[in-house]
Write an enzyme that holds these catalytic residues in place. Structure first.
Site, short mmCIF file in Angstrom:
data_model
loop_
_atom_site.label_atom_id
_atom_site.label_comp_id
_atom_site.label_asym_id
_atom_site.label_seq_id
_atom_site.Cartn_x
_atom_site.Cartn_y
_atom_site.Cartn_z
N PHE A 141 0.86 -1.19 0.00
CA PHE A 141 0.00 0.00 0.00
C PHE A 141 0.89 1.24 0.00
CE2 PHE A 141 -2.35 3.49 1.83
CZ PHE A 141 -3.52 3.45 1.11
N ASP A 226 9.19 2.12 1.41
CA ASP A 226 8.07 2.90 1.93
C ASP A 226 7.94 2.58 3.42
OD1 ASP A 226 5.62 3.82 2.81
OD2 ASP A 226 4.54 3.31 0.97
N LYS A 255 2.93 9.52 8.43
CA LYS A 255 2.22 9.07 9.64
C LYS A 255 2.82 9.60 10.94
CE LYS A 255 -0.81 5.57 7.91
NZ LYS A 255 -0.42 4.97 6.64
C1 LIG Z 1 -0.71 5.30 5.15
C2 LIG Z 1 0.33 4.86 4.16
C3 LIG Z 1 0.57 5.60 2.99
C4 LIG Z 1 -0.23 6.82 2.63
O1 LIG Z 1 -0.05 7.84 3.53
P1 LIG Z 1 -1.02 9.13 3.51
O2 LIG Z 1 -0.44 10.04 4.53
O3 LIG Z 1 -2.40 8.64 3.85
O4 LIG Z 1 -0.96 9.68 2.13
C5 LIG Z 1 1.59 5.18 2.16
N1 LIG Z 1 2.33 4.09 2.45
C6 LIG Z 1 2.11 3.35 3.55
C7 LIG Z 1 2.98 2.17 3.83
C8 LIG Z 1 1.10 3.70 4.44
O5 LIG Z 1 0.85 2.96 5.53
#
Ligand SMILES: *Cc1c(COP(=O)(O)O)cnc(C)c1O
Length: 401
Positions: A141, A226, A255
């Site tokens: 994700f 990520d 986050k």
């Molecule tokens: C939450 C998340 C995102 C997206 O972050 P946003 O601040 O909602 O744009 C991207 N990568 C990972 C692994 C995430 O958990």
């Protein structure tokens, strides 16, 4: 302590949402008004123990005092100036992140998806012009902008949005042979979560990230981690790549980066950084004084209070409490965790577990239908860990009967 969720919310607020807010989220019928540490209160005075504070953003719990104070000071001094100027806070923040990671440079933005967009552009800009393809992984994700959505190898998030951004191809998470097969002369990078979050708290299998590092080096690809969910201390190290023992070329963060205040960042090496040259990328609010001061206060709090070590300890305590359920209960399949990133995979739907826990005053999450996900604050006390685990265990046991 808590009434049922249905009875808690002010009808006036519910009507405001119904009439004026785009209905793109599933929301609980609860209106939250205040938070402190791992506790939140709703508008009827019900109190909840929060094992999913801020969807993973509140790694220090709700309203951590040092972050509150830093933002209060800053908001009365200078709220926002764009990136055509320097501020001391942004420079200091970048230095602090660099010193705790691989010694590179930071680009600042406001969210995880933006950090990943920056990484996608950097990969394309840093490699020769005929190279643009990026390999990502099933169950990953990466966010909701169209580039990050295209990088997210989950068909349910693509429905009706096509055509997606070209150049992304997907390999099964953990499958190095599949990665090798996808590489061609146009491949520029590999993007992966070292621990998949939304995908169900899945840790990269042994040797997988090391294998990606070798493949990337062999083919001249950039390796992007990520760490939007797993980074910034959640694993018990500053960054998940340190826990996993493999260093990428780029990491993306958001986050919990600013202790609950909106902020994102992409870190890369000093050699690669100039490829994101002036004019090619920007974020108006990126690295603004409020986010920078919150980000600095977050790092300082984690260090002052020894919270990296604490994240490991509290993660172990959750393991001691919850892992035995795998043997005890036939519908609990697996317990997975890394620091305070915790997943309990069930063989049944998790939504009723979330609902029942909420009734009993415990907030948790379920992802991928069957994985109970906990992203508790790293400063959770032992007593708070025991109290919530007792509720969760009882709810899971009752499922059996
Ligand atoms: C939450 C998340 C995102 C997206 O972050 P946003 O601040 O909602 O744009 C991207 N990568 C990972 C692994 C995430 O958990």
């Amino acid at each position: 302590m808590s009434a049922t969720a249905e009875s808690t919310m002010s009808p006036a607020t519910a009507d405001l949402y119904k009439d004026y807010v785009v209905p793109n989220y599933g929301r609980y019928p609860v209106c939250l008004v205040r938070g402190e540490g791992s506790w939140v209160w709703d508008d009827r005075g019900n109190k909840y123990l929060d094992y999913f504070p801020g969807w993973g953003c509140n790694l220090l719990g709700h309203c951590p005092p040092a972050v509150v104070e830093a933002v209060q000071q800053q908001v009365a001094t200078l709220i926002h100036v764009p990136n055509s100027w320097h501020t001391e806070a942004q420079g200091l923040w970048a230095k602090m992140l660099s010193e705790r990671s691989f010694g590179g440079k930071a680009f600042f933005c406001n969210s995880g998806t933006e950090a990943n967009e920056a990484a996608i552009k950097l990969v394309r800009l840093h490699t020769p012009e005929d190279r643009y393809k990026i390999i990502t992984f099933t169950g990953g994700f990466h966010g909701r902008t169209l580039g990050a959505t295209s990088a997210t190898a989950q068909p349910k998030y693509h429905q009706g949005l096509g055509p997606l951004v070209p150049g992304f191809s997907y390999a099964p998470f953990g499958d190095l042979d599949a990665v090798r097969e996808l590489i061609d002369d146009e491949t520029a990078g590999i993007m992966v979560e070292p621990i998949q979050g939304e995908g169900g708290v899945r840790l990269a299998p042994e040797g997988f990230l090391q294998g990606l590092r070798e493949i990337a080096d062999e083919h001249g690809l950039l390796l992007v981690f990520d760490e939007v969910q797993a980074g910034c201390g959640r694993t018990g190290d500053w960054f998940a790549y340190q826990t996993m023992g493999v260093t990428p070329d780029v990491i993306t963060l958001a986050k919990s980066l600013c202790g609950g205040v909106a902020g994102g960042a992409m870190l890369t090496t000093a050699e690669i950084a100039p490829s994101l040259r002036p004019g090619m990328h920007a974020a108006t609010f990126g690295g603004n004084p409020l986010a920078a001061r919150a980000g600095i206060a977050t790092i300082e709090t984690i260090e002052r209070e020894g919270l990296l070590e604490r994240a490991k300890q509290i993660g172990k305590r959750f393991e001691q409490r919850l892992a035995p359920l795998v043997d005890e209960l036939p519908h609990v399949k697996e317990f997975r965790h890394c620091g305070v990133m915790i997943g309990i995979e069930l063989l049944v739907e998790g939504a009723p577990v979330v609902a029942e826990c909420m009734k009993r005053g415990l907030l948790i999450n379920c992802t991928q239908g069957t994985v109970i996900r906990l992203l508790p604050a790293m400063n959770l006390s032992d007593a708070e860990c025991d109290e919530g685990c007792e509720i969760l265990i009882e709810v899971l046991r009752n499922l059996a009967s």
